[in-house]
Design a protein around this motif. Sequence first.
Motif, mmCIF file in Angstrom:
data_model
loop_
_atom_site.group_PDB
_atom_site.id
_atom_site.type_symbol
_atom_site.label_atom_id
_atom_site.label_comp_id
_atom_site.label_asym_id
_atom_site.label_seq_id
_atom_site.Cartn_x
_atom_site.Cartn_y
_atom_site.Cartn_z
ATOM 1 N N VAL A 17 0.856 -1.193 0.000
ATOM 2 C CA VAL A 17 0.000 0.000 0.000
ATOM 3 C C VAL A 17 0.884 1.232 0.000
ATOM 4 N N TYR A 21 -1.309 6.376 -3.600
ATOM 5 C CA TYR A 21 -2.422 5.714 -4.299
ATOM 6 C C TYR A 21 -3.504 6.750 -4.589
ATOM 7 N N GLU A 25 -11.282 4.268 -3.949
ATOM 8 C CA GLU A 25 -11.034 3.843 -2.571
ATOM 9 C C GLU A 25 -12.314 4.009 -1.763
ATOM 10 N N LYS A 27 -13.716 3.847 2.281
ATOM 11 C CA LYS A 27 -13.281 3.858 3.678
ATOM 12 C C LYS A 27 -14.497 3.776 4.591
ATOM 13 N N THR A 32 -10.235 0.130 4.993
ATOM 14 C CA THR A 32 -10.028 0.751 3.692
ATOM 15 C C THR A 32 -10.035 -0.327 2.613
ATOM 16 N N ARG A 34 -9.452 -0.894 -1.492
ATOM 17 C CA ARG A 34 -8.951 -0.334 -2.744
ATOM 18 C C ARG A 34 -9.095 -1.400 -3.843
ATOM 19 N N TYR A 37 -6.342 -3.290 -6.150
ATOM 20 C CA TYR A 37 -5.457 -4.351 -5.650
ATOM 21 C C TYR A 37 -6.079 -5.752 -5.772
#
Length: 383
Positions: A17, A21, A25, A27, A32, A34, A37
């Motif tokens: 991470v 980035y 995303e 949250k 979190t 993303r 990934y």
Amino acid sequence: MAALNIAKFLTPQMPVVTPDYDGLEYKWKFLTFRPAYFKNELYFLGAFLFYLLFYYVGKTANKGRANKWFETHLPLYKTQFSRPANAEGLVADGNSDFFAFSTGRRALTSLHTTFTLRPRHDLLQIIYQFGRGIVELDYNVYDKVELEFTFREPVGKEGAVPEAVWAIVAKDEMKQLRNDRWDLTFTKTTEHSALPPSLVVMSEFADITTNLLKPYGQFQLAQVLSNPATLPYFRSLSLTDQPRARPPVPLDPSERSKRLILSLAVPPNADAAATLPLVTAAFQLVDIIAGEGKLPGVRGGLNAALRPETRTKLRKAREEVEKEIRDEAQREKKEEAEEEKAAARKRARDERVSKLSAAEQQKVLDREKKRLLRKSQGKLKAR
């Protein structure tokens, strides 16, 4: 300590991470997510969801297909049986097999209606069937419904229903049916001028065919089978007193039954009523064979209509088959007994030799080798 090492080995690596980035995303509190990934996981999840959707759609389609056919034919069942079906209707056995049990009719103890549908819920089996169909040109897979009428008259009793094997079969079904049905090995295959070219007759004697295909008032079985609207769904119609599989020993009459079996391809839901004439004809044929109903010329049943020499030949054919099965069973039993005796002698010999000294054991082995050598040389000379 070892447990900690194993846990460390099994724990996946933490994703890298980076603070820079700038992708999508999500949250929530200290969590979190993303998406960038998780590229491969997205494909795996998609494949899993597709498999679940395929399973649900296939399962629903099979259930709807079986229920539609049965609901369309249920009014006919209700006119024929006092108990036309189970209280819950069709009973499912998995996602591609369904069955119903009907009883309460003259001349019959029961009717088993069995559906064997394509495994539409199983993606792997569908792929296998598709691939096998490309490789084997005669491989034929379809949705099947089978109606097995069991006559009330038992085997071993000289009555209206003869102890005979007879069938009308679609030509493209004949090879598979011969592999699946031992009872049809009693018959000879011929064509009949009254039937369409796509159908053949499998009968022990022509006398049986003549009596089953002749007109009974307004009913003509050959005419029903020649109907272009129903012919694509007809697979086979058979009268039998023998089991489907060859028994290892002669069966007692109480273990056998006289049956009429109608096998059909299940039509599409929009054309579910297409097979009604075939099922109706099967009920009429039951009455003709058993000597019931109002059709003319059925008094005494099919057995009474056969020539005396035909009945004699049918009885002798069954006696010969039973004798052949009995003799084969006795031979197998004798061979098993001889093998057990030989094994017992070998165990006794090995036990006796194991108690000897090493030198004496070697002498025994040498004698055995010489004996086997003389035996093999004798066989060569005899040739």
